[in-house]
Design a protein around this motif. Structure first.
Motif, PDB file in Angstrom:
ATOM      1  N   LEU A   7      31.783  67.144  18.178  1.00 38.40           N
ATOM      2  CA  LEU A   7      33.179  67.313  17.504  1.00 38.40           C
ATOM      3  C   LEU A   7      34.735  67.133  18.184  1.00 38.40           C
ATOM      4  N   ALA A   8      34.108  67.741  19.701  1.00 35.64           N
ATOM      5  CA  ALA A   8      35.212  67.814  20.652  1.00 35.64           C
ATOM      6  C   ALA A   8      35.444  66.275  21.096  1.00 35.64           C
ATOM      7  N   THR A   9      34.435  65.425  20.880  1.00 36.37           N
ATOM      8  CA  THR A   9      34.909  64.394  21.878  1.00 36.37           C
ATOM      9  C   THR A   9      35.828  63.271  20.364  1.00 36.37           C
ATOM     10  N   CYS A  10      35.393  63.727  18.751  1.00 36.94           N
ATOM     11  CA  CYS A  10      35.681  63.196  17.390  1.00 36.94           C
ATOM     12  C   CYS A  10      37.590  63.498  17.823  1.00 36.94           C
ATOM     13  N   ILE A  11      37.728  64.968  17.821  1.00 34.90           N
ATOM     14  CA  ILE A  11      38.898  65.362  17.418  1.00 34.90           C
ATOM     15  C   ILE A  11      39.510  64.519  18.588  1.00 34.90           C
ATOM     16  N   PHE A  12      39.181  64.938  20.022  1.00 30.82           N
ATOM     17  CA  PHE A  12      40.204  64.177  21.568  1.00 30.82           C
ATOM     18  C   PHE A  12      40.484  62.504  21.097  1.00 30.82           C
ATOM     19  N   LEU A  13      39.557  61.600  20.132  1.00 28.52           N
ATOM     20  CA  LEU A  13      40.375  59.641  19.933  1.00 28.52           C
ATOM     21  C   LEU A  13      40.239  59.917  18.749  1.00 28.52           C
ATOM     22  N   LEU A  14      40.551  60.616  17.746  1.00 29.14           N
ATOM     23  CA  LEU A  14      41.524  60.799  16.038  1.00 29.14           C
ATOM     24  C   LEU A  14      43.060  61.151  16.112  1.00 29.14           C
ATOM     25  N   THR A  15      43.424  62.078  17.685  1.00 28.40           N
ATOM     26  CA  THR A  15      44.059  62.950  18.170  1.00 28.40           C
ATOM     27  C   THR A  15      44.852  61.813  18.737  1.00 28.40           C
ATOM     28  N   TYR A  16      44.038  60.847  19.571  1.00 25.82           N
ATOM     29  CA  TYR A  16      44.907  60.388  20.735  1.00 25.82           C
ATOM     30  C   TYR A  16      45.198  58.527  20.173  1.00 25.82           C
ATOM     31  N   VAL A  17      44.122  58.346  18.887  1.00 19.78           N
ATOM     32  CA  VAL A  17      44.688  57.205  18.364  1.00 19.78           C
ATOM     33  C   VAL A  17      45.977  57.350  16.986  1.00 19.78           C
ATOM     34  N   GLY A  18      45.669  58.828  16.776  1.00 20.84           N
ATOM     35  CA  GLY A  18      46.836  59.176  15.940  1.00 20.84           C
ATOM     36  C   GLY A  18      48.967  59.355  16.765  1.00 20.84           C
ATOM     37  N   CYS A  19      48.537  59.591  17.644  1.00 24.49           N
ATOM     38  CA  CYS A  19      49.721  59.902  18.191  1.00 24.49           C
ATOM     39  C   CYS A  19      50.053  58.755  19.280  1.00 24.49           C
ATOM     40  N   LEU A  81      42.438  68.729  21.446  1.00 23.23           N
ATOM     41  CA  LEU A  81      44.076  68.233  20.790  1.00 23.23           C
ATOM     42  C   LEU A  81      44.794  67.540  21.838  1.00 23.23           C
ATOM     43  N   LEU A  82      45.238  68.792  22.769  1.00 23.10           N
ATOM     44  CA  LEU A  82      46.268  68.803  23.329  1.00 23.10           C
ATOM     45  C   LEU A  82      45.946  68.332  24.302  1.00 23.10           C
ATOM     46  N   THR A  83      44.663  68.158  25.220  1.00 21.83           N
ATOM     47  CA  THR A  83      44.986  66.631  25.779  1.00 21.83           C
ATOM     48  C   THR A  83      45.020  65.732  26.058  1.00 21.83           C
ATOM     49  N   ALA A  84      44.313  65.268  24.097  1.00 20.76           N
ATOM     50  CA  ALA A  84      45.086  64.008  23.898  1.00 20.76           C
ATOM     51  C   ALA A  84      46.206  64.094  23.726  1.00 20.76           C
ATOM     52  N   MET A  85      46.890  64.831  23.394  1.00 16.92           N
ATOM     53  CA  MET A  85      48.320  64.729  23.015  1.00 16.92           C
ATOM     54  C   MET A  85      49.455  65.156  24.298  1.00 16.92           C
ATOM     55  N   ALA A  86      49.200  65.182  25.260  1.00 18.04           N
ATOM     56  CA  ALA A  86      49.527  64.931  26.928  1.00 18.04           C
ATOM     57  C   ALA A  86      49.721  63.664  26.549  1.00 18.04           C
ATOM     58  N   LEU A  87      48.243  63.002  27.081  1.00 21.81           N
ATOM     59  CA  LEU A  87      47.420  61.396  28.075  1.00 21.81           C
ATOM     60  C   LEU A  87      47.937  60.629  27.048  1.00 21.81           C
ATOM     61  N   CYS A  88      48.529  61.009  25.288  1.00 23.69           N
ATOM     62  CA  CYS A  88      49.531  59.673  24.958  1.00 23.69           C
ATOM     63  C   CYS A  88      50.723  59.835  25.459  1.00 23.69           C
ATOM     64  N   ASN A  89      51.053  61.335  25.558  1.00 27.70           N
ATOM     65  CA  ASN A  89      52.896  61.237  25.648  1.00 27.70           C
ATOM     66  C   ASN A  89      53.139  61.371  27.155  1.00 27.70           C
ATOM     67  N   TYR A  90      52.493  60.281  27.886  1.00 30.15           N
ATOM     68  CA  TYR A  90      53.277  60.239  29.259  1.00 30.15           C
ATOM     69  C   TYR A  90      53.457  62.086  29.648  1.00 30.15           C
ATOM     70  N   ASN A  91      52.562  62.677  29.587  1.00 28.64           N
ATOM     71  CA  ASN A  91      51.959  63.666  30.176  1.00 28.64           C
ATOM     72  C   ASN A  91      50.608  64.038  30.766  1.00 28.64           C
ATOM     73  N   VAL A  92      50.771  62.613  31.459  1.00 29.58           N
ATOM     74  CA  VAL A  92      49.507  62.882  32.179  1.00 29.58           C
ATOM     75  C   VAL A  92      49.323  63.075  33.497  1.00 29.58           C
ATOM     76  N   ASP A  93      50.311  63.874  34.711  1.00 27.23           N
ATOM     77  CA  ASP A  93      49.964  64.742  35.456  1.00 27.23           C
ATOM     78  C   ASP A  93      48.833  65.439  35.126  1.00 27.23           C
ATOM     79  N   LEU A  94      49.835  66.594  34.510  1.00 20.28           N
ATOM     80  CA  LEU A  94      49.320  67.846  34.277  1.00 20.28           C
ATOM     81  C   LEU A  94      47.664  67.475  33.359  1.00 20.28           C
ATOM     82  N   GLY A  95      47.945  66.622  32.097  1.00 22.48           N
ATOM     83  CA  GLY A  95      46.962  66.296  31.103  1.00 22.48           C
ATOM     84  C   GLY A  95      46.216  66.006  32.151  1.00 22.48           C
ATOM     85  N   SER A  96      45.590  65.161  33.303  1.00 23.82           N
ATOM     86  CA  SER A  96      44.559  65.143  33.694  1.00 23.82           C
ATOM     87  C   SER A  96      43.893  65.745  34.543  1.00 23.82           C
TER      88      SER A  96
END
Length: 109
Positions: A7-19, A81-96
């Motif tokens: 479920l956590a993986t699906c949330i990450f993937l769906l949020t990343y694609v949506g963002c 959810l928040l990590t997918a948003m960070a990685l998709c929206n150019y905040n890779v330094d702290l997001g990673s």
């Protein structure tokens, strides 16, 4: 793999694609932005503000720390959810860093 991890993986993937699609078609495309409604313009400005001030990365890092030290399924899902948003929206330094902290917690699920 447990259901919670899946479920956590699906949330990450769906949020990343949506963002990603929101960023491509709304945020990065200012052509005709004046013709959009006020709600879409407000969402666009919010995403841009979060990108500029690294809000998504800090939220990912903080939720990764909370998920690692306090645990709980709700915190892991919030982290996803928040990590997918960070990685998709150019905040890779702290997001990673938040991604690594959260993965350490997900491994323990």
């Amino acid at each position: 793999m447990s259901r919670k991890t899946l479920l956590a993986t699906c949330i990450f993937l769906l949020t990343y694609v949506g963002c990603f699609y929101f960023r491509i078609y709304v945020v990065d495309t200012p052509v005709g932005a004046g013709n959009d409604g006020p709600l879409l313009l407000a969402l666009r400005q919010g995403v841009l503000w979060g990108q500029l001030f690294d809000v998504w990365g800090m939220a990912s890092f903080a939720s990764g720390l909370l998920a690692l030290f306090f645990g709980g399924s709700a915190l892991v899902y919030l982290w996803s959810l928040l990590t997918a948003m960070a990685l998709c929206n150019y905040n890779v330094d702290l997001g990673s860093i938040g991604l690594v902290l959260g993965i350490l917690r997900v491994v323990r699920l």
